[in-house]
Design a protein around this motif. Sequence first.
Motif, PDB file in Angstrom:
ATOM      1  N   LYS A   1     -30.638 -31.130   3.618  1.00  0.00           N
ATOM      2  CA  LYS A   1     -31.372 -32.209   2.952  1.00  0.00           C
ATOM      3  C   LYS A   1     -31.064 -33.541   3.630  1.00  0.00           C
ATOM      4  O   LYS A   1     -29.918 -33.803   4.007  1.00  0.00           O
ATOM      5  CB  LYS A   1     -30.962 -32.263   1.474  1.00  0.00           C
ATOM      6  CG  LYS A   1     -31.855 -33.109   0.585  1.00  0.00           C
ATOM      7  CD  LYS A   1     -31.455 -32.925  -0.883  1.00  0.00           C
ATOM      8  CE  LYS A   1     -32.488 -33.533  -1.825  1.00  0.00           C
ATOM      9  NZ  LYS A   1     -32.119 -33.376  -3.238  1.00  0.00           N
TER      10      LYS A   1
ATOM     11  N   ALA B   1     -22.961 -33.372  -3.626  1.00  0.00           N
ATOM     12  CA  ALA B   1     -23.563 -34.662  -3.281  1.00  0.00           C
ATOM     13  C   ALA B   1     -22.591 -35.807  -3.537  1.00  0.00           C
ATOM     14  O   ALA B   1     -22.448 -36.722  -2.718  1.00  0.00           O
ATOM     15  CB  ALA B   1     -24.852 -34.863  -4.072  1.00  0.00           C
TER      16      ALA B   1
ATOM     17  N   SER C   1     -37.688 -35.263  -3.860  1.00  0.00           N
ATOM     18  CA  SER C   1     -36.646 -34.286  -3.561  1.00  0.00           C
ATOM     19  C   SER C   1     -37.167 -33.200  -2.620  1.00  0.00           C
ATOM     20  O   SER C   1     -36.489 -32.810  -1.665  1.00  0.00           O
ATOM     21  CB  SER C   1     -36.131 -33.657  -4.861  1.00  0.00           C
ATOM     22  OG  SER C   1     -35.173 -32.652  -4.593  1.00  0.00           O
TER      23      SER C   1
ATOM     24  N   TYR D   1     -35.743 -32.220   1.201  1.00  0.00           N
ATOM     25  CA  TYR D   1     -35.412 -30.893   1.732  1.00  0.00           C
ATOM     26  C   TYR D   1     -36.201 -30.611   3.009  1.00  0.00           C
ATOM     27  O   TYR D   1     -35.647 -30.076   3.991  1.00  0.00           O
ATOM     28  CB  TYR D   1     -35.692 -29.816   0.684  1.00  0.00           C
ATOM     29  CG  TYR D   1     -34.610 -29.681  -0.350  1.00  0.00           C
ATOM     30  CD1 TYR D   1     -33.317 -29.304   0.009  1.00  0.00           C
ATOM     31  CD2 TYR D   1     -34.866 -29.917  -1.695  1.00  0.00           C
ATOM     32  CE1 TYR D   1     -32.311 -29.185  -0.938  1.00  0.00           C
ATOM     33  CE2 TYR D   1     -33.867 -29.800  -2.657  1.00  0.00           C
ATOM     34  CZ  TYR D   1     -32.591 -29.432  -2.270  1.00  0.00           C
ATOM     35  OH  TYR D   1     -31.600 -29.320  -3.213  1.00  0.00           O
TER      36      TYR D   1
ATOM     37  N   VAL E   1     -31.715 -34.226  -7.983  1.00  0.00           N
ATOM     38  CA  VAL E   1     -31.468 -32.800  -8.213  1.00  0.00           C
ATOM     39  C   VAL E   1     -32.580 -32.235  -9.100  1.00  0.00           C
ATOM     40  O   VAL E   1     -32.670 -32.577 -10.288  1.00  0.00           O
ATOM     41  CB  VAL E   1     -30.105 -32.568  -8.891  1.00  0.00           C
ATOM     42  CG1 VAL E   1     -29.870 -31.066  -9.101  1.00  0.00           C
ATOM     43  CG2 VAL E   1     -28.986 -33.160  -8.051  1.00  0.00           C
TER      44      VAL E   1
ATOM     45  N   LEU F   1     -31.064 -24.734  -3.861  1.00  0.00           N
ATOM     46  CA  LEU F   1     -30.641 -26.130  -3.940  1.00  0.00           C
ATOM     47  C   LEU F   1     -29.683 -26.517  -2.820  1.00  0.00           C
ATOM     48  O   LEU F   1     -29.424 -27.716  -2.614  1.00  0.00           O
ATOM     49  CB  LEU F   1     -29.972 -26.399  -5.293  1.00  0.00           C
ATOM     50  CG  LEU F   1     -30.878 -26.370  -6.521  1.00  0.00           C
ATOM     51  CD1 LEU F   1     -30.063 -26.652  -7.785  1.00  0.00           C
ATOM     52  CD2 LEU F   1     -32.007 -27.374  -6.392  1.00  0.00           C
ATOM     53  N   ASP F   2     -29.147 -25.528  -2.100  1.00  0.00           N
ATOM     54  CA  ASP F   2     -28.192 -25.851  -1.028  1.00  0.00           C
ATOM     55  C   ASP F   2     -28.834 -25.849   0.355  1.00  0.00           C
ATOM     56  O   ASP F   2     -28.136 -25.775   1.377  1.00  0.00           O
ATOM     57  CB  ASP F   2     -27.001 -24.887  -1.064  1.00  0.00           C
ATOM     58  CG  ASP F   2     -27.405 -23.417  -0.896  1.00  0.00           C
ATOM     59  OD1 ASP F   2     -28.622 -23.145  -0.804  1.00  0.00           O
ATOM     60  OD2 ASP F   2     -26.508 -22.561  -0.879  1.00  0.00           O
TER      61      ASP F   2
ATOM     62  N   GLU G   1     -28.827 -38.906  -5.014  1.00  0.00           N
ATOM     63  CA  GLU G   1     -29.149 -37.484  -4.891  1.00  0.00           C
ATOM     64  C   GLU G   1     -30.096 -37.091  -6.020  1.00  0.00           C
ATOM     65  O   GLU G   1     -29.747 -37.202  -7.213  1.00  0.00           O
ATOM     66  CB  GLU G   1     -27.890 -36.628  -4.976  1.00  0.00           C
ATOM     67  CG  GLU G   1     -28.147 -35.129  -5.010  1.00  0.00           C
ATOM     68  CD  GLU G   1     -28.515 -34.537  -3.653  1.00  0.00           C
ATOM     69  OE1 GLU G   1     -28.826 -33.331  -3.596  1.00  0.00           O
ATOM     70  OE2 GLU G   1     -28.474 -35.278  -2.643  1.00  0.00           O
TER      71      GLU G   1
ATOM     72  N   ASP H   1     -23.059 -27.373  -8.906  1.00  0.00           N
ATOM     73  CA  ASP H   1     -22.526 -27.315  -7.537  1.00  0.00           C
ATOM     74  C   ASP H   1     -23.225 -28.326  -6.635  1.00  0.00           C
ATOM     75  O   ASP H   1     -22.589 -28.970  -5.798  1.00  0.00           O
ATOM     76  CB  ASP H   1     -22.698 -25.906  -6.963  1.00  0.00           C
ATOM     77  CG  ASP H   1     -21.755 -24.891  -7.591  1.00  0.00           C
ATOM     78  OD1 ASP H   1     -20.819 -25.308  -8.293  1.00  0.00           O
ATOM     79  OD2 ASP H   1     -21.975 -23.674  -7.394  1.00  0.00           O
ATOM     80  N   ARG H   2     -24.557 -28.460  -6.800  1.00  0.00           N
ATOM     81  CA  ARG H   2     -25.283 -29.416  -5.968  1.00  0.00           C
ATOM     82  C   ARG H   2     -24.844 -30.839  -6.280  1.00  0.00           C
ATOM     83  O   ARG H   2     -24.649 -31.663  -5.372  1.00  0.00           O
ATOM     84  CB  ARG H   2     -26.789 -29.273  -6.196  1.00  0.00           C
ATOM     85  CG  ARG H   2     -27.629 -30.184  -5.314  1.00  0.00           C
ATOM     86  CD  ARG H   2     -27.605 -29.726  -3.869  1.00  0.00           C
ATOM     87  NE  ARG H   2     -27.883 -30.809  -2.939  1.00  0.00           N
ATOM     88  CZ  ARG H   2     -28.097 -30.638  -1.632  1.00  0.00           C
ATOM     89  NH1 ARG H   2     -28.064 -29.436  -1.109  1.00  0.00           N
ATOM     90  NH2 ARG H   2     -28.328 -31.667  -0.844  1.00  0.00           N
TER      91      ARG H   2
ATOM     92  N   TYR I   1     -33.426 -23.705 -12.652  1.00  0.00           N
ATOM     93  CA  TYR I   1     -32.274 -23.342 -11.825  1.00  0.00           C
ATOM     94  C   TYR I   1     -31.083 -23.019 -12.723  1.00  0.00           C
ATOM     95  O   TYR I   1     -30.963 -23.553 -13.838  1.00  0.00           O
ATOM     96  CB  TYR I   1     -31.894 -24.490 -10.892  1.00  0.00           C
ATOM     97  CG  TYR I   1     -32.828 -24.678  -9.720  1.00  0.00           C
ATOM     98  CD1 TYR I   1     -32.706 -23.899  -8.580  1.00  0.00           C
ATOM     99  CD2 TYR I   1     -33.832 -25.632  -9.764  1.00  0.00           C
ATOM    100  CE1 TYR I   1     -33.569 -24.072  -7.496  1.00  0.00           C
ATOM    101  CE2 TYR I   1     -34.696 -25.817  -8.695  1.00  0.00           C
ATOM    102  CZ  TYR I   1     -34.560 -25.027  -7.559  1.00  0.00           C
ATOM    103  OH  TYR I   1     -35.417 -25.201  -6.494  1.00  0.00           O
TER     104      TYR I   1
END
Length: 440
Positions: free
Chosen positions: A147, A194, A21, A25, A157, A143-144, A155, A189-190, A182
């Motif tokens: 990516k 996705a 992950s 990013y 996370v 997280l936004d 995805e 939201d992430r 987090y």
Amino acid sequence: AFLPETKRVYLKTFGCSHNASDSEYMAGLLAAEGYEVSVEAADAAAADAWVINSCTVKDPSQAAFVRDAKKARDQGKAVVVAGCVVQGDRKIVKAPAGDSKPPLLDGVSSIGIKQLGRVGEAVAAALRGETFHALGAGPLPALDLPKRRLQELVEIVPLSTGCLGACTYCKTRHARGKLGSYELEAIADRAAAALDDGVAEIWLSSEDTGAYGIDLGTSLTKLLETLVPVLEARPWGTLRVGMTNPPYVRDQLDGLAVALRHPQVYAFLHVPVQSGSDNVLGRQGMNREYDVAHFREVADGLRVRVPEVSLMTDIICGFPGESENDFQETFDLVENYAFGLLNISQFYARPGTPAAKMRPRVPTATVKARSRRLTALSATFRPYDGLVGSVKSCSSCAEIADGGRRLVAHTASYVKVLAGLRRRTRPSGPEFDLHAATHT
């Protein structure tokens, strides 16, 4: 000066899904700046810069990382290293004050696990022939951030970084620090974004998923309760819960089971036991903060609550002081549970860890023999015989195996299935019917 659009970057990743992950990013950030980014080994030679994301769990992965970094440096590439190795052992890239001896990776730039947002700065500096280091502390990366997924339909996370444990053999805690989670809303939201982007699977990743949220006054159970409506609003999506150690899920089994029984959540959990001996697990050994009875409580509790659950575990053979009786207890535990998925590792003395100083060491030949015994035992397990001849609805993220002849898919219990393809095409959707399951 140069334009990023004229430069190519090769990105290589070692280690776990959390590291993957982080690499996604970094790839997204570099692509957003205009760099041409590739993760394909075939593109490494033509790249102007290499970004190598390291793993500190085992000696072989760290040694391979160092070899790659030296190789790229010696070929005249601009090199940036990241991940747990450089975060946990800074002297590998920066000589301590007053030390005239150059570091092992002299001239190589570096960024820490909380400095992912500065990867563009690091690559630009390295391309200019400068050495750039950003290894300091800071908030969790958002997280936004941009990516680029390594698997188009998956995805990953991250739920948190760090952990609450103090295992004597592990350097990850030294690198990633104490637990930092987090917010629930940021994760939800992430995941929603996705799935709306066309992703088929969400993988929750952490050094210890079960410990999620303890630092925030929340829990994995509450997170899963938050994510289920996100999934239900997007019926094409499936969730996979990441690795959890026994201590922090013992009081969450009811809530965890509710989630694992949901049709959009894989009935699968990775719960490392590491040893079947309390002598090895205890404070004078691994310091794992649980005993065998606690592991059994979790494993048995999940199997009762979710009969179709697939459990995966890890075993370390040859931990210092492991007697033949200790190993036999591990062998018996593995035989009793007949795990369908089992990671077997030989003990590696990671420099700087308490376990590296522990004695007596188990002779290498004995460690290898124990590893072979467990491997041979696991080969006798037949956990999927009941699937042969059945019809199952499976999910696929378009992964192709065997030179394009088979499609990789998973059942609701995350059992891997290889389905024959008549032609090399991408499936039109994430689900299909499997008419037979065979062992491979």
